[in-house]
Each structure stands twice: as structure tokens, then as C-alpha cells.
Design a protein around this motif. Structure first.
Motif, PDB file in Angstrom:
ATOM      1  N   TYR A 413       0.832  -1.216   0.000  1.00 33.69           N
ATOM      2  CA  TYR A 413       0.000   0.000   0.000  1.00 33.69           C
ATOM      3  C   TYR A 413       0.866   1.266   0.000  1.00 33.69           C
ATOM      4  CZ  TYR A 413      -3.956   3.018   1.266  1.00 33.69           C
ATOM      5  OH  TYR A 413      -4.925   3.990   1.274  1.00 33.69           O
ATOM      6  N   SER A 414       1.996   1.187   0.693  1.00 32.38           N
ATOM      7  CA  SER A 414       2.867   2.358   0.816  1.00 32.38           C
ATOM      8  C   SER A 414       3.793   2.525  -0.382  1.00 32.38           C
ATOM      9  CB  SER A 414       3.715   2.247   2.089  1.00 32.38           C
ATOM     10  OG  SER A 414       2.886   2.135   3.228  1.00 32.38           O
ATOM     11  N   PRO A 416       4.419   3.236  -4.272  1.00 33.09           N
ATOM     12  CA  PRO A 416       3.667   3.879  -5.363  1.00 33.09           C
ATOM     13  C   PRO A 416       3.226   2.892  -6.446  1.00 33.09           C
ATOM     14  CG  PRO A 416       5.566   5.197  -4.752  1.00 33.09           C
ATOM     15  CD  PRO A 416       5.695   3.913  -3.998  1.00 33.09           C
ATOM     16  N   THR A 417       4.159   2.096  -6.956  1.00 32.93           N
ATOM     17  CA  THR A 417       3.803   1.066  -7.949  1.00 32.93           C
ATOM     18  C   THR A 417       4.535  -0.230  -7.607  1.00 32.93           C
ATOM     19  OG1 THR A 417       5.614   1.747  -9.425  1.00 32.93           O
ATOM     20  CG2 THR A 417       3.431   2.711  -9.825  1.00 32.93           C
ATOM     21  N   VAL A 418       3.866  -1.345  -7.829  1.00 31.66           N
ATOM     22  CA  VAL A 418       4.466  -2.660  -7.582  1.00 31.66           C
ATOM     23  C   VAL A 418       4.424  -3.467  -8.876  1.00 31.66           C
ATOM     24  CG1 VAL A 418       3.956  -2.748  -5.119  1.00 31.66           C
ATOM     25  CG2 VAL A 418       2.239  -3.530  -6.738  1.00 31.66           C
ATOM     26  N   LYS A 419       5.396  -4.370  -9.001  1.00 33.22           N
ATOM     27  CA  LYS A 419       5.490  -5.192 -10.203  1.00 33.22           C
ATOM     28  C   LYS A 419       5.337  -6.658  -9.849  1.00 33.22           C
ATOM     29  CE  LYS A 419       8.560  -2.011 -12.685  1.00 33.22           C
ATOM     30  NZ  LYS A 419       9.887  -1.857 -13.345  1.00 33.22           N
ATOM     31  N   SER A 420       4.506  -7.371 -10.619  1.00 28.48           N
ATOM     32  CA  SER A 420       4.338  -8.815 -10.471  1.00 28.48           C
ATOM     33  C   SER A 420       5.017  -9.484 -11.655  1.00 28.48           C
ATOM     34  CB  SER A 420       2.840  -9.175 -10.436  1.00 28.48           C
ATOM     35  OG  SER A 420       2.680 -10.574 -10.423  1.00 28.48           O
ATOM     36  N   ARG A 421       6.014 -10.315 -11.358  1.00 25.68           N
ATOM     37  CA  ARG A 421       6.775 -10.925 -12.449  1.00 25.68           C
ATOM     38  C   ARG A 421       7.158 -12.356 -12.088  1.00 25.68           C
ATOM     39  NH1 ARG A 421      11.963  -7.793 -14.303  1.00 25.68           N
ATOM     40  NH2 ARG A 421      10.470  -6.756 -15.667  1.00 25.68           N
ATOM     41  N   TRP A 422       6.990 -13.266 -13.058  1.00 30.40           N
ATOM     42  CA  TRP A 422       7.460 -14.644 -12.940  1.00 30.40           C
ATOM     43  C   TRP A 422       8.627 -14.822 -13.903  1.00 30.40           C
ATOM     44  CZ3 TRP A 422       6.009 -18.321  -9.486  1.00 30.40           C
ATOM     45  CH2 TRP A 422       4.840 -18.105  -8.768  1.00 30.40           C
ATOM     46  N   GLU A 429       2.572  -4.224 -13.976  1.00 36.13           N
ATOM     47  CA  GLU A 429       2.773  -3.108 -13.058  1.00 36.13           C
ATOM     48  C   GLU A 429       1.430  -2.509 -12.657  1.00 36.13           C
ATOM     49  OE1 GLU A 429       5.308   1.075 -13.000  1.00 36.13           O
ATOM     50  OE2 GLU A 429       5.937  -0.606 -14.276  1.00 36.13           O
ATOM     51  N   ILE A 430       1.311  -2.181 -11.364  1.00 36.84           N
ATOM     52  CA  ILE A 430       0.049  -1.650 -10.852  1.00 36.84           C
ATOM     53  C   ILE A 430       0.338  -0.751  -9.650  1.00 36.84           C
ATOM     54  CG2 ILE A 430      -0.317  -3.619  -9.306  1.00 36.84           C
ATOM     55  CD1 ILE A 430      -3.311  -3.416  -9.835  1.00 36.84           C
ATOM     56  N   TYR A 431      -0.525   0.214  -9.418  1.00 36.32           N
ATOM     57  CA  TYR A 431      -0.387   1.057  -8.228  1.00 36.32           C
ATOM     58  C   TYR A 431      -0.508   0.195  -6.970  1.00 36.32           C
ATOM     59  CZ  TYR A 431      -1.060   5.062 -11.335  1.00 36.32           C
ATOM     60  OH  TYR A 431      -0.925   5.989 -12.335  1.00 36.32           O
ATOM     61  N   GLY A 432       0.333   0.497  -5.965  1.00 40.93           N
ATOM     62  CA  GLY A 432       0.324  -0.289  -4.737  1.00 40.93           C
ATOM     63  C   GLY A 432      -1.030  -0.303  -4.046  1.00 40.93           C
ATOM     64  N   LYS A 433      -1.648   0.885  -3.936  1.00 43.86           N
ATOM     65  CA  LYS A 433      -2.959   0.955  -3.273  1.00 43.86           C
ATOM     66  C   LYS A 433      -4.000   0.143  -4.023  1.00 43.86           C
ATOM     67  CE  LYS A 433      -2.111   5.455  -1.118  1.00 43.86           C
ATOM     68  NZ  LYS A 433      -2.517   6.872  -1.004  1.00 43.86           N
ATOM     69  N   ARG A 434      -3.932   0.191  -5.355  1.00 45.75           N
ATOM     70  CA  ARG A 434      -4.890  -0.564  -6.158  1.00 45.75           C
ATOM     71  C   ARG A 434      -4.676  -2.073  -5.988  1.00 45.75           C
ATOM     72  NH1 ARG A 434      -5.641   1.615 -12.121  1.00 45.75           N
ATOM     73  NH2 ARG A 434      -6.286   3.406 -10.832  1.00 45.75           N
ATOM     74  N   ILE A 439      -6.669  -7.329  -3.855  1.00 39.55           N
ATOM     75  CA  ILE A 439      -6.510  -8.500  -2.966  1.00 39.55           C
ATOM     76  C   ILE A 439      -7.669  -8.573  -1.975  1.00 39.55           C
ATOM     77  CG2 ILE A 439      -5.077  -9.494  -1.143  1.00 39.55           C
ATOM     78  CD1 ILE A 439      -2.631  -8.358  -2.687  1.00 39.55           C
ATOM     79  N   LEU A 440      -8.013  -7.439  -1.375  1.00 39.30           N
ATOM     80  CA  LEU A 440      -9.133  -7.422  -0.428  1.00 39.30           C
ATOM     81  C   LEU A 440     -10.460  -7.714  -1.127  1.00 39.30           C
ATOM     82  CD1 LEU A 440      -8.190  -4.368   1.833  1.00 39.30           C
ATOM     83  CD2 LEU A 440      -8.017  -6.798   2.386  1.00 39.30           C
TER      84      LEU A 440
END
Length: 596
Positions: A413-414, A416-422, A429-434, A439-440
Motif C-alpha cells: 500500500y505504501s 507507489p507502484t508494484v510489479k508482479s513478475r514470474w 505493473e500496478i499502483y500499490g494501493k490498487r 486482494i481485499l
């Protein structure tokens, strides 16, 4: 923003998670069929006994369900007497449930809702409890809020909260004990002894936990592993400690207080050893956990069973739906979600370990969860007792897992952007808050799946068996027979009887316009039941009991053998095995005989 405004915002958020938790846990609360363990809870909580149900003779429906009747004169003494003689569980939850029953005075129509409402309420209370523990352990309101949100919508938490069992009380006591563990770890970090009040409180919660469920001992062992990990890391200067060094006497007092907690807890636990060992039903009620001759499947099963349980902490779409298209779509949806979400977790966990405020809490709950998993696999592979077969037993470390998830979600959440990669696949890539909101949202939809009985469905499904019995045996009397060793088999038969009572005969024959035919069908609508006692040294005795009972009943008669674990030969009774094939029903293996 002022401190008051921040506190008000935090309170409103917490109230929102509480409202969601209550909604998800109380929705459709009494719509699912009861199963054997829930019958045990209801019978013992009412101060009744299974021994009042006659065995080795045909009984009617009211007699079978008599132990489910509320008795205003029943007291705590009755609860303790029957529970400790007939079951292998400690009494705290059953005493609490007895007071709950007396408060509402359940009727036949309200019994299921009242019986399940206490665990549902305790499950909702775990939301603010996990918030305060998360805030305290990680020095972060954000972690507390993420953990509270996750606890509110977790499909696994909702599954436990909608059963008339003691697991949500266990979860609250695990949270309470973990609070004391966290305080002890913080005092170690400060080189200060655990306050006496905290030591006494820790012993109290631990003893209460053992008196609620014996598997709470696994929680305590996992806590010990976590505490050893904290001490080892501090000894090797891998955890920050206070610069204010205490004199040697304080070092001794630190260890002495922790040993006092261990000894006090041990004393409180040893009280129950004679009770547990003297219970002759203990092994019979837990045999299903013991592995016999192990095949390859038996060796790998604990890994897959444990993995499935971990996934349902966050995600469980309707993979148990009777509609194949829904099952396929749900499996695909969960797979896509997991492929996206799982790569986010390790990086967030590493960040949590590097963040000063989060580090100690991550070590504590990471060690706690890993310690519990180690114990589960040790039981499975060393002792041959596979606790992963019952996902409900994960309650012993469920709060720790939620706190770790809370810390991970707070990090995401804190960011800005997170990356999901295998591996070398292009990153998503997606905003952390999003990402946290997604997930929730998945967990919320999964929670709806559980309370709609499309996930974590009951193993026993008498509601599917009743229509088959009524369709096949609509015009003749019915005897439903099973073999009996413990109150588990009585509960299986009660499940059929309870669902029979719920599904009114008038509903079944509502489309019959001829009054004479309607009365004819209704006359045969209340079946008889037989519990044929089965002994290890004489399995043929149950078959003899069945023979004797059949000889005393009028013909024609339809005999339904349900989970009848003894060989039978009914030719002498002029009973013919039904040749048609009928759908399988989970929890109930059945054969139909037409007796003339």
C-alpha cells in the motif's frame, strides 16, 4: 491532519471492517446443514447427553433428536459431566456456549442460528483484536488496519466463524497470547524483564487456550520457536536492542520471568492430562487423522492439503459449485489471481524485514507461522498424524498468518507502484494501493462464496440424501440404519433426521392434489432409525442387531443402510437390494433394500 482527526478516521475504518465482518459471518448463518461435530457442540452445550439415544433398537425421529431439546433445568454441571465422559474436548467453550444458550432459550427453529451465532460473534470480535495487536507489534496503524481488513474478509476466517464450534474462541485466545509474546520480545529488545502483570496474563491466556482446545499447545510450541528465534537474532546482534544495558541481575530476571511463564503454562496444561488420558473415546474420535500403511499419495498429501489451506486465507471462489462451468471459471480466476498476487509477497516481506518499525513484528510472526508449519509437518511425517487433513486446525496459527499478510499489504500500500513478475515473463505493473484493493476484493468475494455454501462446503450433505429417500420410498415405511461406535455416528444419523424435519413432508407432497394420496404419503413420512452398536471384537453383532430389528417390523419396508460398516446377508429377511444406481452423497454411503 490533527491527531484527533487521524484517530477518528482510524476508528471509522475499524468500524467498517467490523460491519463487513459481521455481515459476512451472519449471512446465511443457519442455511447450511449441521454436521457431526456441530451436533456434539449443540448437545453438550445444552447440557444433554448422547447416551440418552437408544441403540440396538428401532427409534422414531423425536427420540433421535431428543438430545437437541433445550432444558431450562440443565446446568454447567451437566455440561461438564456429559462432555468429559463422552468427548475428548476441554470444557471452556462448551460452558460459554451453555450460558449463550440459556440467554436465548433456543427453540427447534432457532437452535442452529443461536448455536452458530456465538462463534460468528467471536469471529467478528477478532477483527478489532487483530488491529490492536498489529498496531502494537509493528508500531503502525496501517499494518493494524490491513490485518483487520484481511481478518474481516478472509474466507478461512468466515468458514470457521459459521460453524458451531470452538475455533473462533481459540483464535481470540491465540491473539491474546501473541500480544503477550510480542510484549516479551519488545522487553527483550529493551533488555528489560517482562512485567509481572504481563507474565500472569500470559499464563492465564495460555491456560484458557488449552482449556478451550488441546491443539492450543501447538500455538504455544510455535510461540516458543518464535521467541527462541528472537533471542538468537538479538544474541547475534541481528536485531536492534536498546543501548541502555541493564545490570546482570536484570538479565537473570528477564530469563526467570520467561521461565515462570513456561512453568505456569505447563502446570495449567498438565491439569488436563488425566482427563484426556482417561477418555476412552479419544482414539476413536481422532483415528481419521492417523495414517496407516503409507502410499505415495499419503506422503505428498500433507503438502497439497496445507497449500490449499494457505490459499484459502485469501482466495476461494466457487470451486465446489455443482455447476461445472462455474467450477472451471472459478479455478481459472483463482489461478490468474494467484499468478499475479504471489510474486508481490516475497518482495514486500523483504521490505518489511528491512523496515525498522516492522522488523521485530515480522520476525516474531514469521517465526511463529514457520514454527507451526514445521510442527504440522512433523506430526504428519514423523508421528503419522496428519493434521493438514482438517483445515480447521490451522486456527492455531491463523492470526499470525493474518498479521504477516497485514504487514505485507501495508508495504504494498505504501509503495507507489508494484510489479508482479514470474522469471523472464514481462512484469505486470500496478499502483500499490490498487493492488491492495484488488486482494481485499478477491477475499471479500471469496467470503461471499463461503457463506453461500459454494466454498468450504460441509462434508456431510444430508440435504442431498433426503430427496433421494423420499423419491425412492415415498409409499412405504422406512428404516434408516447405521453402525455405531461413538457419538460421531449418532451425529451422522441426527444430520439425516434434522434435515428430514426441516424439509417438511407437506412441501414434498404439495403437488399431490388427491387428498387420499397426500395422507397416504404423509403417513410414511417419519422414518425409523437404528443405531447398531459395533464392536471391534465382534463386527457381526451389528448385523445380528439389524436382523433382529427387521424381524420385529411390519412389511413392506424399505431399509436404507447408511454408513453401515458391517457385512450383511438379508436374504432370510426377504430383503432385495435395489438394482438402480443413485447419485453419491458426500458423507453418506448408502444401500437400499426392499423388504417384503
Amino acid at each position: 491532519m490533527t491527531e484527533l482527526m487521524i484517530k477518528n478516521k482510524q476508528l471509522l475504518l475499524l468500524l467498517l471492517w467490523m460491519a463487513i465482518a459481521l455481515m459476512l459471518r451472519f449471512a446465511n448463518l443457519d442455511s447450511k446443514p449441521l454436521w457431526t461435530d456441530e451436533f456434539s457442540t449443540l448437545v453438550f452445550s445444552l447440557g444433554n447427553s448422547f447416551r440418552g439415544v437408544p441403540i440396538d433398537r428401532a427409534i422414531d425421529l423425536p427420540t433421535l433428536l431428543q438430545p437437541l431439546q433445550f432444558r431450562p433445568d440443565a446446568g454447567i454441571g451437566d455440561v461438564l459431566n456429559h462432555l468429559l465422559l463422552e468427548s475428548n474436548h476441554p470444557p471452556v467453550y462448551f460452558m460459554l456456549a451453555h450460558w449463550w444458550m440459556r440467554l436465548f432459550g433456543p427453540t427447534e427453529d432457532s437452535l442452529v442460528w443461536i448455536g452458530r451465532s456465538l462463534p460468528a460473534l467471536l469471529g467478528a470480535i477478532s477483527v478489532p483484536a487483530i488491529y490492536f495487536l498489529g498496531k502494537f507489534a509493528f508500531n503502525s496503524r496501517l499494518v493494524g488496519q490491513c490485518a483487520a481488513a484481511m481478518m474481516a474478509v478472509s474466507p478461512y476466517g468466515i468458514y470457521l466463524a459459521q460453524e458451531a464450534r470452538h475455533y473462533t474462541l481459540g483464535i481470540l485466545l491465540v491473539i491474546a497470547s501473541l500480544f503477550c509474546l510480542t510484549l516479551a520480545a519488545k522487553k527483550l529488545q529493551q533488555r528489560a524483564p517482562l512485567p509481572i502483570w504481563a507474565a500472569l496474563l500470559w499464563i492465564f491466556f495460555n491456560c484458557l487456550g488449552i482449556a478451550s482446545h488441546y491443539f492450543f499447545v501447538l500455538t504455544l510450541c510455535a510461540e516458543a520457536i518464535a521467541l527462541i528465534a528472537v533471542i538468537w537474532l538479538q544474541f547475534n546482534q541481528k536485531l536492534e536492542t536498546s543501548n541502555n544495558q541493564q545490570p546482570n541481575i536484570w538479565q537473570f530476571q528477564i530469563i526467570w520471568r520467561l521461565l515462570a511463564v513456561a512453568l505456569g503454562t505447563l502446570a495449567g496444561g498438565l491439569v488436563w492430562v488425566p482427563v484426556f488420558l482417561s477418555n476412552k473415546y479419544g482414539s476413536e474420535l481422532t483415528n481419521w487423522l492417523v495414517s496407516g500403511d503409507r502410499t505415495f499419495v499419503d506422503w505428498i498429501a500433507p503438502i497439497f492439503q496445507a497449500g490449499a489451506g494457505w490459499i484459502t486465507l485469501v482466495s476461494l471462489l466457487p470451486v465446489e459449485s455443482p455447476n461445472l462451468a462455474v467450477v472451471a471459471g472459478s479455478a481459472i480466476g483463482m489461478t490468474i489471481f494467484l499468478l499475479w498476487a504471489l510474486p508481490l509477497l516475497p518482495n514486500a516481506l523483504k521490505t518489511s524485514l528491512k523496515t525498522p518499525n516492522y522488523r521485530l513484528g515480522t520476525v516474531i510472526f514469521g517465526g511463529f507461522v514457520l514454527g507451526a508449519i514445521f510442527l504440522f509437518f512433523s506430526f504428519a511425517y514423523i508421528l503419522g498424524i496428519d493434521l493438514t487433513r482438517g483445515p480447521r486446525y490451522n486456527f492455531v496459527y491463523f492470526p499470525g498468518a493474518i498479521l504477516l499478510l497485514g504487514a505485507i499489504l501495508a508495504v504494498i500500500y505504501s509503495t507507489p507502484t508494484v510489479k508482479s513478475r514470474w522469471f523472464n515473463v514481462p512484469a505486470v505493473e500496478i499502483y500499490g494501493k490498487r493492488a491492495v484493493m484488488l486482494i481485499l476484493a478477491m477475499s471479500f468475494v471469496s467470503g461471499i462464496t463461503v457463506n453461500s455454501n459454494l466454498g468450504y462446503r460441509k462434508y456431510y450433505k444430508p440435504d442431498l440424501l433426503i430427496p433421494i429417500i423420499r423419491e425412492v420410498s415415498s409409499k412405504v415405511p422406512v428404516l434408516i440404519a447405521t453402525t455405531q461406535k461413538t457419538h460421531v455416528e449418532i451425529g451422522e444419523l441426527m444430520g439425516i433426521g434434522w434435515e428430514w424435519e426441516r424439509s417438511s413432508a407437506t412441501d414434498f407432497v404439495a403437488d399431490v392434489t388427491d387428498v387420499r394420496k397426500k395422507e397416504e404419503v404423509k403417513a410414511f413420512d417419519s422414518p425409523l432409525f437404528l443405531l447398531a452398536n459395533q464392536r471391534r471384537d465382534g463386527p457381526e453383532i451389528a448385523a445380528g442387531t439389524l436382523d433382529k430389528t427387521l424381524s420385529q417390523l411390519e412389511r413392506p419396508l424399505d431399509l436404507w443402510l447408511v454408513n453401515f460398516r458391517a457385512p450383511v446377508n438379508l436374504a432370510a429377511q426377504k430383503c432385495q437390494l435395489e438394482s438402480r444406481q443413485f447419485p453419491a452423497v458426500d458423507g453418506y454411503e448408502y444401500q437400499i433394500y426392499h423388504c417384503f
